[in-house]
Design a protein around this motif. Structure first.
Motif, PDB file in Angstrom:
ATOM      1  N   MET A  79       0.854  -1.176   0.000  1.00  0.00           N
ATOM      2  CA  MET A  79       0.000   0.000   0.000  1.00  0.00           C
ATOM      3  C   MET A  79       0.895   1.232   0.000  1.00  0.00           C
ATOM      4  O   MET A  79       1.833   1.315   0.781  1.00  0.00           O
ATOM      5  CB  MET A  79      -0.906   0.004   1.224  1.00  0.00           C
ATOM      6  N   ALA A  80       0.601   2.172  -0.882  1.00  0.00           N
ATOM      7  CA  ALA A  80       1.403   3.386  -0.996  1.00  0.00           C
ATOM      8  C   ALA A  80       0.499   4.600  -0.958  1.00  0.00           C
ATOM      9  O   ALA A  80      -0.652   4.556  -1.409  1.00  0.00           O
ATOM     10  CB  ALA A  80       2.221   3.375  -2.284  1.00  0.00           C
ATOM     11  N   HIS A  81       1.055   5.694  -0.440  1.00  0.00           N
ATOM     12  CA  HIS A  81       0.285   6.925  -0.276  1.00  0.00           C
ATOM     13  C   HIS A  81       0.307   7.725  -1.567  1.00  0.00           C
ATOM     14  O   HIS A  81       1.355   8.004  -2.131  1.00  0.00           O
ATOM     15  CB  HIS A  81       0.868   7.750   0.869  1.00  0.00           C
ATOM     16  N   ASP A  82      -0.874   8.115  -2.026  1.00  0.00           N
ATOM     17  CA  ASP A  82      -1.050   8.981  -3.202  1.00  0.00           C
ATOM     18  C   ASP A  82      -1.891  10.164  -2.759  1.00  0.00           C
ATOM     19  O   ASP A  82      -3.114  10.132  -2.829  1.00  0.00           O
ATOM     20  CB  ASP A  82      -1.711   8.186  -4.324  1.00  0.00           C
ATOM     21  N   GLU A  83      -1.221  11.204  -2.276  1.00  0.00           N
ATOM     22  CA  GLU A  83      -1.910  12.343  -1.668  1.00  0.00           C
ATOM     23  C   GLU A  83      -2.870  13.011  -2.639  1.00  0.00           C
ATOM     24  O   GLU A  83      -3.993  13.358  -2.282  1.00  0.00           O
ATOM     25  CB  GLU A  83      -0.880  13.362  -1.168  1.00  0.00           C
ATOM     26  N   ALA A  84      -2.449  13.210  -3.885  1.00  0.00           N
ATOM     27  CA  ALA A  84      -3.283  13.933  -4.854  1.00  0.00           C
ATOM     28  C   ALA A  84      -4.332  13.045  -5.500  1.00  0.00           C
ATOM     29  O   ALA A  84      -5.303  13.553  -6.062  1.00  0.00           O
ATOM     30  CB  ALA A  84      -2.389  14.554  -5.924  1.00  0.00           C
ATOM     31  N   GLY A  85      -4.167  11.757  -5.452  1.00  0.00           N
ATOM     32  CA  GLY A  85      -5.132  10.854  -6.067  1.00  0.00           C
ATOM     33  C   GLY A  85      -5.092  10.900  -7.587  1.00  0.00           C
ATOM     34  O   GLY A  85      -6.125  10.778  -8.243  1.00  0.00           O
ATOM     35  N   VAL A  86      -3.908  11.047  -8.157  1.00  0.00           N
ATOM     36  CA  VAL A  86      -3.772  11.210  -9.606  1.00  0.00           C
ATOM     37  C   VAL A  86      -3.396   9.916 -10.320  1.00  0.00           C
ATOM     38  O   VAL A  86      -3.446   9.863 -11.548  1.00  0.00           O
ATOM     39  CB  VAL A  86      -2.716  12.293  -9.926  1.00  0.00           C
ATOM     40  N   LEU A  87      -3.043   8.887  -9.598  1.00  0.00           N
ATOM     41  CA  LEU A  87      -2.595   7.648 -10.226  1.00  0.00           C
ATOM     42  C   LEU A  87      -3.772   6.758 -10.585  1.00  0.00           C
ATOM     43  O   LEU A  87      -4.797   6.744  -9.884  1.00  0.00           O
ATOM     44  CB  LEU A  87      -1.643   6.906  -9.298  1.00  0.00           C
ATOM     45  N   VAL A  88      -3.620   6.019 -11.678  1.00  0.00           N
ATOM     46  CA  VAL A  88      -4.650   5.087 -12.119  1.00  0.00           C
ATOM     47  C   VAL A  88      -4.022   3.704 -12.252  1.00  0.00           C
ATOM     48  O   VAL A  88      -2.805   3.551 -12.249  1.00  0.00           O
ATOM     49  CB  VAL A  88      -5.280   5.519 -13.462  1.00  0.00           C
ATOM     50  N   THR A  89      -4.866   2.704 -12.387  1.00  0.00           N
ATOM     51  CA  THR A  89      -4.388   1.334 -12.517  1.00  0.00           C
ATOM     52  C   THR A  89      -3.540   1.183 -13.771  1.00  0.00           C
ATOM     53  O   THR A  89      -3.907   1.644 -14.843  1.00  0.00           O
ATOM     54  CB  THR A  89      -5.578   0.364 -12.576  1.00  0.00           C
ATOM     55  N   GLY A  90      -2.386   0.546 -13.618  1.00  0.00           N
ATOM     56  CA  GLY A  90      -1.499   0.320 -14.749  1.00  0.00           C
ATOM     57  C   GLY A  90      -0.322   1.273 -14.813  1.00  0.00           C
ATOM     58  O   GLY A  90       0.593   1.056 -15.604  1.00  0.00           O
ATOM     59  N   ASP A  91      -0.317   2.328 -14.000  1.00  0.00           N
ATOM     60  CA  ASP A  91       0.816   3.257 -13.984  1.00  0.00           C
ATOM     61  C   ASP A  91       2.028   2.584 -13.360  1.00  0.00           C
ATOM     62  O   ASP A  91       1.921   1.902 -12.344  1.00  0.00           O
ATOM     63  CB  ASP A  91       0.492   4.520 -13.174  1.00  0.00           C
ATOM     64  N   LYS A  92       3.199   2.802 -13.970  1.00  0.00           N
ATOM     65  CA  LYS A  92       4.443   2.300 -13.398  1.00  0.00           C
ATOM     66  C   LYS A  92       5.006   3.396 -12.513  1.00  0.00           C
ATOM     67  O   LYS A  92       5.189   4.530 -12.968  1.00  0.00           O
ATOM     68  CB  LYS A  92       5.429   1.938 -14.507  1.00  0.00           C
ATOM     69  N   VAL A  93       5.285   3.059 -11.240  1.00  0.00           N
ATOM     70  CA  VAL A  93       5.687   4.075 -10.268  1.00  0.00           C
ATOM     71  C   VAL A  93       6.880   3.597  -9.458  1.00  0.00           C
ATOM     72  O   VAL A  93       7.209   2.407  -9.427  1.00  0.00           O
ATOM     73  CB  VAL A  93       4.522   4.427  -9.305  1.00  0.00           C
ATOM     74  N   LYS A  94       7.534   4.552  -8.813  1.00  0.00           N
ATOM     75  CA  LYS A  94       8.600   4.263  -7.857  1.00  0.00           C
ATOM     76  C   LYS A  94       8.083   4.669  -6.488  1.00  0.00           C
ATOM     77  O   LYS A  94       7.590   5.784  -6.309  1.00  0.00           O
ATOM     78  CB  LYS A  94       9.857   5.050  -8.201  1.00  0.00           C
ATOM     79  N   ILE A  95       8.178   3.758  -5.529  1.00  0.00           N
ATOM     80  CA  ILE A  95       7.709   4.052  -4.180  1.00  0.00           C
ATOM     81  C   ILE A  95       8.901   4.038  -3.235  1.00  0.00           C
ATOM     82  O   ILE A  95       9.851   3.296  -3.425  1.00  0.00           O
ATOM     83  CB  ILE A  95       6.611   3.063  -3.719  1.00  0.00           C
ATOM     84  N   GLU A  96       8.844   4.890  -2.215  1.00  0.00           N
ATOM     85  CA  GLU A  96       9.909   4.993  -1.226  1.00  0.00           C
ATOM     86  C   GLU A  96       9.345   4.706   0.152  1.00  0.00           C
ATOM     87  O   GLU A  96       8.219   5.067   0.467  1.00  0.00           O
ATOM     88  CB  GLU A  96      10.527   6.396  -1.248  1.00  0.00           C
ATOM     89  N   GLU A 105       6.842  17.473 -10.260  1.00  0.00           N
ATOM     90  CA  GLU A 105       6.998  18.081 -11.586  1.00  0.00           C
ATOM     91  C   GLU A 105       5.794  17.811 -12.474  1.00  0.00           C
ATOM     92  O   GLU A 105       5.391  18.675 -13.258  1.00  0.00           O
ATOM     93  CB  GLU A 105       8.254  17.544 -12.273  1.00  0.00           C
ATOM     94  N   LEU A 106       5.215  16.625 -12.370  1.00  0.00           N
ATOM     95  CA  LEU A 106       4.074  16.289 -13.209  1.00  0.00           C
ATOM     96  C   LEU A 106       2.811  17.030 -12.786  1.00  0.00           C
ATOM     97  O   LEU A 106       2.000  17.405 -13.638  1.00  0.00           O
ATOM     98  CB  LEU A 106       3.823  14.779 -13.165  1.00  0.00           C
ATOM     99  N   TYR A 107       2.636  17.223 -11.502  1.00  0.00           N
ATOM    100  CA  TYR A 107       1.439  17.892 -10.970  1.00  0.00           C
ATOM    101  C   TYR A 107       1.875  19.000 -10.025  1.00  0.00           C
ATOM    102  O   TYR A 107       1.777  18.863  -8.799  1.00  0.00           O
ATOM    103  CB  TYR A 107       0.543  16.881 -10.246  1.00  0.00           C
ATOM    104  N   PRO A 108       2.359  20.135 -10.553  1.00  0.00           N
ATOM    105  CA  PRO A 108       2.883  21.190  -9.663  1.00  0.00           C
ATOM    106  C   PRO A 108       1.814  21.891  -8.835  1.00  0.00           C
ATOM    107  O   PRO A 108       2.108  22.444  -7.778  1.00  0.00           O
ATOM    108  CB  PRO A 108       3.559  22.163 -10.632  1.00  0.00           C
ATOM    109  N   ASP A 109       0.549  21.886  -9.305  1.00  0.00           N
ATOM    110  CA  ASP A 109      -0.500  22.590  -8.573  1.00  0.00           C
ATOM    111  C   ASP A 109      -1.115  21.751  -7.457  1.00  0.00           C
ATOM    112  O   ASP A 109      -1.870  22.268  -6.637  1.00  0.00           O
ATOM    113  CB  ASP A 109      -1.600  23.024  -9.550  1.00  0.00           C
ATOM    114  N   LEU A 110      -0.774  20.478  -7.386  1.00  0.00           N
ATOM    115  CA  LEU A 110      -1.339  19.601  -6.368  1.00  0.00           C
ATOM    116  C   LEU A 110      -0.301  19.246  -5.322  1.00  0.00           C
ATOM    117  O   LEU A 110       0.892  19.178  -5.596  1.00  0.00           O
ATOM    118  CB  LEU A 110      -1.853  18.307  -7.007  1.00  0.00           C
ATOM    119  N   SER A 111      -0.762  19.007  -4.117  1.00  0.00           N
ATOM    120  CA  SER A 111       0.117  18.543  -3.049  1.00  0.00           C
ATOM    121  C   SER A 111       0.223  17.029  -3.158  1.00  0.00           C
ATOM    122  O   SER A 111      -0.779  16.317  -3.072  1.00  0.00           O
ATOM    123  CB  SER A 111      -0.452  18.936  -1.685  1.00  0.00           C
ATOM    124  N   VAL A 112       1.453  16.526  -3.376  1.00  0.00           N
ATOM    125  CA  VAL A 112       1.634  15.093  -3.582  1.00  0.00           C
ATOM    126  C   VAL A 112       2.348  14.423  -2.420  1.00  0.00           C
ATOM    127  O   VAL A 112       2.552  13.223  -2.427  1.00  0.00           O
ATOM    128  CB  VAL A 112       2.413  14.829  -4.897  1.00  0.00           C
TER     129      VAL A 112
END
Length: 164
Positions: free
Chosen positions: A100-117, A148-155
């Motif tokens: 489970m990973a935190h997505d503060e802005a809620g911008v990710l959808v199923t199938g996105d390749k991501v890096k989690i820390e 960088e991808l979503y500068p107007d949202l808090s991520v």
């Protein structure tokens, strides 16, 4: 020699047993079996170092695919796959785990390749934060931070505010 005469054992047999018990080379298995207590910790650390198992911050940064998104508030399930060699049959196996990973802005959808820390525990089962997303630039996968991808949202997750 008097002991040998008493037990009717030849001098050759006494010499053989003496050299066998006192100068015998121990195998690696026998040496590891003879260790006890804190020495066993040293053995385990040695085996981990030799085999390459157990880093200082295990799972610090992982790359995976979003398995489910939008079902939980500000949370995505990321599936991380890794290749493991079978210890006996030496076949490469694919193992996967879901985090489970935190997505503060809620911008990710199923199938996105991501890096989690890895981060501080955000809930009972959530210990990761999505830091970067893979985008395709001229058929080349490039990691871009969510800032960088979503500068107007808090991520980033909100900081902990503790009263004094």
């Amino acid at each position: 020699f008097v002991f040998a005469v008493f037990l009717r054992i030849s001098l050759d047999a006494i010499c053989f047993f003496f050299f066998f018990f006192f100068f015998k080379q121990k195998t690696a298995y026998e040496m590891l079996r003879s260790l006890v207590g804190s020495e066993m910790c040293i053995r385990d650390r040695y085996q981990r170092r030799v085999r390459g198992v157990g880093s200082i911050m295990a799972g610090g940064t992982l790359i995976g695919v979003v398995h489910s998104a939008g079902k939980m508030a500000k949370t995505v399930m990321v599936e991380v796959t890794r290749n493991v060699k079978h210890p006996k049959y030496h076949r490469i196996l694919r193992r996967s785990s879901k985090h489970m990973a935190h997505d503060e802005a809620g911008v990710l959808v199923t199938g996105d390749k991501v890096k989690i820390e890895r981060s501080r525990p955000l809930s009972k089962n959530k210990h990761y934060v999505v830091s970067e997303k893979v985008i395709n630039v001229d058929d080349v996968e490039v990691f871009k931070p969510l800032e960088e991808l979503y500068p107007d949202l808090s991520v980033r997750p909100a900081p902990i505010i503790r009263p004094f």
